[in-house]
Design a protein around this motif. Structure first.
Motif, mmCIF file in Angstrom:
data_model
loop_
_atom_site.group_PDB
_atom_site.id
_atom_site.type_symbol
_atom_site.label_atom_id
_atom_site.label_comp_id
_atom_site.label_asym_id
_atom_site.label_seq_id
_atom_site.Cartn_x
_atom_site.Cartn_y
_atom_site.Cartn_z
ATOM 1 N N LEU A 214 0.745 -1.255 -0.291
ATOM 2 C CA LEU A 214 0.004 -0.016 -0.160
ATOM 3 C C LEU A 214 0.877 1.285 -0.094
ATOM 4 O O LEU A 214 0.360 2.332 0.501
ATOM 5 C CB LEU A 214 -0.920 0.213 1.334
ATOM 6 N N SER A 215 2.030 1.207 -0.409
ATOM 7 C CA SER A 215 3.230 2.223 -0.186
ATOM 8 C C SER A 215 2.788 3.420 -1.024
ATOM 9 O O SER A 215 2.108 3.290 -2.184
ATOM 10 C CB SER A 215 4.504 1.741 -0.529
ATOM 11 N N ASN A 216 3.260 4.665 -0.749
ATOM 12 C CA ASN A 216 3.012 5.944 -1.275
ATOM 13 C C ASN A 216 1.656 6.108 -1.733
ATOM 14 O O ASN A 216 1.243 6.072 -2.949
ATOM 15 C CB ASN A 216 4.145 5.564 -2.647
ATOM 16 N N ASN A 217 1.182 6.223 -0.915
ATOM 17 C CA ASN A 217 -0.473 6.779 -0.821
ATOM 18 C C ASN A 217 -0.525 7.760 0.399
ATOM 19 O O ASN A 217 0.373 8.258 0.984
ATOM 20 C CB ASN A 217 -1.393 5.624 -0.670
ATOM 21 N N ALA A 218 -1.951 8.053 0.718
ATOM 22 C CA ALA A 218 -2.308 8.854 1.704
ATOM 23 C C ALA A 218 -3.183 8.168 2.620
ATOM 24 O O ALA A 218 -4.200 8.691 3.175
ATOM 25 C CB ALA A 218 -2.774 10.224 1.499
ATOM 26 N N MET A 219 -3.172 6.808 2.830
ATOM 27 C CA MET A 219 -3.967 6.030 3.452
ATOM 28 C C MET A 219 -3.960 6.305 5.074
ATOM 29 O O MET A 219 -3.059 6.562 5.667
ATOM 30 C CB MET A 219 -4.045 4.667 3.203
ATOM 31 N N GLU A 220 -4.817 5.873 5.562
ATOM 32 C CA GLU A 220 -5.104 5.916 7.124
ATOM 33 C C GLU A 220 -5.813 4.882 7.825
ATOM 34 O O GLU A 220 -6.168 3.972 7.194
ATOM 35 C CB GLU A 220 -5.859 7.129 7.798
ATOM 36 N N GLU A 448 20.301 19.280 -4.943
ATOM 37 C CA GLU A 448 19.263 18.506 -5.963
ATOM 38 C C GLU A 448 19.243 17.033 -5.550
ATOM 39 O O GLU A 448 18.183 16.305 -5.749
ATOM 40 C CB GLU A 448 19.704 18.719 -7.551
ATOM 41 N N LEU A 449 20.353 16.398 -5.381
ATOM 42 C CA LEU A 449 20.411 15.031 -5.023
ATOM 43 C C LEU A 449 19.913 14.803 -3.545
ATOM 44 O O LEU A 449 19.083 13.687 -3.530
ATOM 45 C CB LEU A 449 22.007 14.577 -4.917
ATOM 46 N N ALA A 450 19.772 15.873 -2.596
ATOM 47 C CA ALA A 450 19.214 15.292 -1.539
ATOM 48 C C ALA A 450 17.860 15.681 -1.360
ATOM 49 O O ALA A 450 17.481 14.913 -0.369
ATOM 50 C CB ALA A 450 19.896 16.660 -0.544
ATOM 51 N N ARG A 451 17.395 16.189 -2.452
ATOM 52 C CA ARG A 451 15.834 16.273 -2.536
ATOM 53 C C ARG A 451 15.023 14.943 -3.006
ATOM 54 O O ARG A 451 14.118 14.729 -3.172
ATOM 55 C CB ARG A 451 15.531 17.427 -3.273
ATOM 56 N N ILE A 452 15.975 13.867 -3.770
ATOM 57 C CA ILE A 452 15.546 12.750 -4.128
ATOM 58 C C ILE A 452 15.375 11.747 -3.142
ATOM 59 O O ILE A 452 16.541 11.461 -2.343
ATOM 60 C CB ILE A 452 16.605 12.358 -5.210
ATOM 61 N N LYS A 453 14.058 11.414 -2.739
ATOM 62 C CA LYS A 453 13.953 10.544 -1.657
ATOM 63 C C LYS A 453 13.095 9.079 -2.272
ATOM 64 O O LYS A 453 12.073 9.322 -2.976
ATOM 65 C CB LYS A 453 13.037 11.127 -0.507
ATOM 66 N N PRO A 455 12.722 4.804 -0.633
ATOM 67 C CA PRO A 455 13.287 3.944 0.552
ATOM 68 C C PRO A 455 14.484 3.316 0.051
ATOM 69 O O PRO A 455 15.170 2.835 1.098
ATOM 70 C CB PRO A 455 12.179 2.761 0.863
ATOM 71 N N ASN A 456 14.700 2.984 -1.155
ATOM 72 C CA ASN A 456 15.770 2.254 -1.811
ATOM 73 C C ASN A 456 16.868 3.070 -2.280
ATOM 74 O O ASN A 456 17.895 2.788 -3.032
ATOM 75 C CB ASN A 456 15.194 1.329 -2.768
ATOM 76 N N LEU A 457 16.999 4.468 -1.884
ATOM 77 C CA LEU A 457 18.170 5.382 -2.386
ATOM 78 C C LEU A 457 18.499 5.982 -1.024
ATOM 79 O O LEU A 457 18.128 6.271 0.013
ATOM 80 C CB LEU A 457 17.629 6.496 -3.204
ATOM 81 N N LEU A 458 19.881 6.102 -1.013
ATOM 82 C CA LEU A 458 20.488 6.941 0.073
ATOM 83 C C LEU A 458 21.125 8.301 -0.463
ATOM 84 O O LEU A 458 22.260 8.390 -0.889
ATOM 85 C CB LEU A 458 21.564 6.117 0.811
ATOM 86 N N PRO A 459 20.453 9.388 -0.303
ATOM 87 C CA PRO A 459 20.690 10.660 -0.713
ATOM 88 C C PRO A 459 21.733 10.935 0.196
ATOM 89 O O PRO A 459 21.932 10.718 1.192
ATOM 90 C CB PRO A 459 19.445 11.335 -0.694
ATOM 91 N N ALA A 535 14.451 2.402 -10.849
ATOM 92 C CA ALA A 535 12.985 3.129 -11.689
ATOM 93 C C ALA A 535 12.660 4.650 -11.046
ATOM 94 O O ALA A 535 12.219 5.148 -11.816
ATOM 95 C CB ALA A 535 11.980 1.826 -11.485
ATOM 96 N N PHE A 536 12.869 4.681 -9.848
ATOM 97 C CA PHE A 536 12.422 5.952 -9.166
ATOM 98 C C PHE A 536 13.332 7.048 -10.016
ATOM 99 O O PHE A 536 12.932 8.213 -10.185
ATOM 100 C CB PHE A 536 12.594 6.090 -8.059
ATOM 101 N N LEU A 537 14.607 6.895 -9.952
ATOM 102 C CA LEU A 537 15.569 7.669 -10.550
ATOM 103 C C LEU A 537 15.279 7.923 -11.952
ATOM 104 O O LEU A 537 15.174 9.329 -12.695
ATOM 105 C CB LEU A 537 17.017 7.189 -10.529
ATOM 106 N N HIS A 538 14.788 6.872 -12.961
ATOM 107 C CA HIS A 538 14.758 7.050 -14.267
ATOM 108 C C HIS A 538 13.396 7.731 -14.538
ATOM 109 O O HIS A 538 13.285 8.277 -15.583
ATOM 110 C CB HIS A 538 14.700 5.614 -14.749
ATOM 111 N N HIS A 539 12.400 7.504 -13.749
ATOM 112 C CA HIS A 539 10.963 7.674 -14.279
ATOM 113 C C HIS A 539 9.899 8.733 -13.493
ATOM 114 O O HIS A 539 9.153 9.273 -13.774
ATOM 115 C CB HIS A 539 10.172 6.532 -14.387
ATOM 116 N N ALA A 540 10.645 8.863 -12.207
ATOM 117 C CA ALA A 540 9.972 9.740 -11.252
ATOM 118 C C ALA A 540 9.883 11.208 -11.481
ATOM 119 O O ALA A 540 8.798 12.022 -11.476
ATOM 120 C CB ALA A 540 10.336 9.470 -9.830
#
Length: 672
Positions: A214-220, A448-453, A455-459, A535-540
């Motif tokens: 359910l990741s990356n939503n706004a669920m409660e 710019e790199l620090a703003r890339i967030k 879970p599988n990246l380490l900025p 994939a996040f780096l390439h497409h987000a």
């Protein structure tokens, strides 16, 4: 006059009769063949090559599978022709550019079991409409993948009662599909990245779930009360939501990243806090003093106790100092043997001399010498992105690394471990390819790199510019990098600080615990995490961020062996677009290394594995620690090897995108 009308009527019937005759001629006895139905269904789809089924024109040929993934198909499929295929079981049209919607009657086909329409441009409503038959009051579909399309909240679960796998990720659903809780046989549910703002309570009724994303939503919702029973769940990711609650053993089971960016707290830490608050202070009983003699006797006892305590402290200090010196000698020896990352505790603080000579300051490593061309160490500030008010300078970095000495070095290049004030554990990397950047340009890149967030990246968490040298600070990962996990340290062992017994050589591969940590499930999770990060780096973003150097040493592992990609965006042109296919190839090499246990950087290794996969003998190249497992493991490993084979294609145009790779790896996970 009547004869004239009859002639006109006869002439109007001629085209219809010709069409019927042509159709009868095609099928031989007036029945349209499955081949003709498929051809008509894709008649308006560009890129469709009818020659792939040209050898199946026989009248009695029955189409059971339509598999055309990644064939550059575009246009609208005429789905109604496919509903006449009486034995069609599988449809895979993923990773194309198909448009339009799917009619409800398509889902009522009694033989249809698996449908994958991921990564297209489909939209509209997904609704089951019963056919004319009596036996198809509900869909027979068991696997449905509609991820990465343009569906809104138009999926109606009613009628899909036999579904076991449902992937609606990367759509714009905005809310949970109404009636989702009635899919009692559902085992795999992926609703990640769907902009959903709703409660998770309906999902709690899905008691057969084994996979939930359910990741990356706004669920409660409250964890774990508003979730299905976790006893059956093998994979869980509810990160980046508004969930609240407490997590205990689930953190070790699913990994800390599964709960990242939520309001869920660690119950173990909360328990310790409450215990500290609630524990009353020990009561001190005061006894009345009887006589002056008693006072003197008590005073002597106090002096005696103080003397013994002082002596004990001195002995303990001597023992501690000897232990530190012994460990330091062993640590030096471990550095020479190649175990750079395995340091479980921070080093003793180094006190910099206040009368240090003015610069420039030169530091030597095994690979090169780097120079901080500054006059005073305190003249180069350290900028921490998460703690902008911290006042640190290059002098603090020198103090935290013992003057950038070999004791703090983690690798042959300029890479150091440090513990900054505030107990901040970091890794300091001296960049080698950014000397030519001007200060303003470098600062812009780092911010710019620090703003890339993800879970599988380490900025980077901070930076320091000392003359022409640029230093980046990263969060310290206790499990080191993937290269070490695979090749250097006994897998799963992270604390090698205790050298009381020499058990290094005895840690040979084997044992249930070790097999679990090095088996296919763990390696698949690592591979999927790496793919998601890339994939996040390439497409987000608006422009793809190309890593440029995807190698095991740039993939760090956190406490739960979750991969964190480091050093992205630092290759020439990496932060301003570029060719992402080179990252895909590099990922394929890393995936093959995970599967085979052999260093994949050598072209001969890649060529050998590709040859075995092509000859359908790839299972022979798999690491023996991975091959031991369930009966269906050879099938899933063969599919994983095929993903590595596709990624390492010599022609960049033949390589899949990282988004497609994520989909392929997730499909493999379904069958584990």
């Amino acid at each position: 006059m009547g004869g004239l009308y009859g002639l006109v009527f006869f002439l109007c019937l001629l085209p219809l009769a010709a069409a019927a005759a042509a159709e009868a001629e095609d099928s031989g006895d007036g029945v349209v063949s499955d081949w003709e139905l498929v051809s008509r269904a894709f008649g308006s789809v560009s890129g469709f090559d009818s020659s792939i089924i040209s050898d199946k024109k026989a009248r009695n040929f029955s189409v059971r599978e339509i598999k055309l993934p990644g064939k550059n198909l575009s246009g609208v499929v005429s789905w109604m022709f496919l509903t006449n295929l009486t034995e069609l079981e599988t449809v895979d049209l993923s990773t194309n550019s198909l448009r339009g919607s799917v009619p409800g009657r398509f889902w009522s086909m009694p033989s249809l079991v698996h449908v994958n329409l991921a990564a297209n441009r489909l939209g509209g409503s997904v609704r089951f409409e019963p056919g004319s038959g009596v036996s198809n009051s509900s869909s027979s579909l068991r696997t449905l993948n509609l991820s990465t399309n343009r569906f809104t909240n138009s999926f109606h679960p009613s009628g899909f009662v036999n579904l076991r796998v449902l992937d609606l990720s990367h759509n714009d659903l905005r809310s949970l599909p109404s009636g989702l809780e009635h899919l009692n046989d559902l085992r795999h549910l992926d609703l990640s990245d769907c902009n959903i703002s709703a409660s998770s309570k309906p999902i709690a009724k899905l008691r057969s779930l084994e996979y939930l994303d359910l990741s990356n939503n706004a669920m409660e919702g409250s964890f774990p009360a508003d979730f299905p029973p976790l006893g059956r769940v093998k994979f869980l990711n509810i990160s980046a939501n508004k969930f609240t609650g407490l997590v205990g053993s689930e953190k070790r089971r699913f990994g800390s990243s599964a709960f990242a960016k939520t309001g869920i707290f660690d119950s173990m830490k909360t328990h310790k806090l409450n215990h500290t608050i609630r524990s009353p202070p020990p009561r001190i009983k005061h006894k009345p003093e009887s006589t002056s003699k008693g006072k003197r006797r008590k005073s002597r006892k106090t002096v005696l106790v103080a003397s013994v305590s002082s002596a004990t402290c001195v002995i303990a200090a001597v023992i501690l100092l000897g232990s530190c010196l012994y460990r330091r000698r062993r640590r030096r020896r471990s550095v020479r043997r190649g175990r750079k990352w395995a340091i479980s505790k921070p080093q003793l603080p180094f006190v910099a001399s206040t009368s240090a000579a003015s610069g420039p300051f030169s530091f030597e490593t095994e690979s090169r010498t780097w120079v901080a061309d500054i006059k005073e160490p305190s003249s180069a500030p350290v900028v921490m992105f998460e703690k902008p008010l911290m006042k640190l300078t290059f002098s603090d970095l020198m103090a935290a690394t013992s003057g950038f000495g070999r004791e703090s070095q983690l690798a042959e290049g300029p890479l150091y471990r440090a513990v900054l004030p505030g107990d901040i554990h970091v890794v300091i990397k001296v960049l080698e390819k950014t000397k030519g950047l001007e200060t303003e340009e470098a600062v812009g890149l780092f911010e710019e790199l620090a703003r890339i967030k993800h879970p599988n990246l380490l900025p980077p968490s901070g930076y320091c510019i000392a003359g022409k040298e640029k230093l980046l600070l990263y969060e310290f990962m206790s499990n080191g990098d993937l290269n070490q996990w695979l090749h250097e340290l006994p897998p799963g062992r992270t604390d090698v600080e205790d050298w009381s017994t020499d058990t290094w050589e005895s840690q040979a591969p084997g044992g249930a615990a070790l097999a679990e940590k090095t088996g296919w499930a763990t390696r698949h999770r690592i591979a999927l995490g790496i793919a998601r990060g890339l994939a996040f780096l390439h497409h987000a973003g608006s422009k793809p961020v190309v890593h440029g150097h995807v190698v095991p040493t740039n993939i760090l592992l956190d406490d739960d062996l979750e991969p964190r990609i480091v050093d992205f965006g630092l290759a020439p042109g990496g932060s301003a677009g570029g060719d992402s296919s080179s990252d895909v190839y590099a990922f394929g090499v890393v995936l093959l290394e995970l599967l085979t246990g052999q260093r994949g950087s050598e072209e001969a290794v890649v060529a050998r594995v590709r040859r075995l996969v092509k000859d359908k003998l790839g299972f022979k190249a798999v690491d023996p620690r991975v091959r031991a497992g369930e009966e269906d493991l050879p099938v899933t490993l063969a599919e994983a090897l095929r993903v590595g084979y596709l990624c390492t294609a010599e022609t960049p145009e033949k390589r899949p995108t990282m988004q497609q790779v994520v989909g392929m790896l997730k499909d493999i996970h379904v069958r584990l």
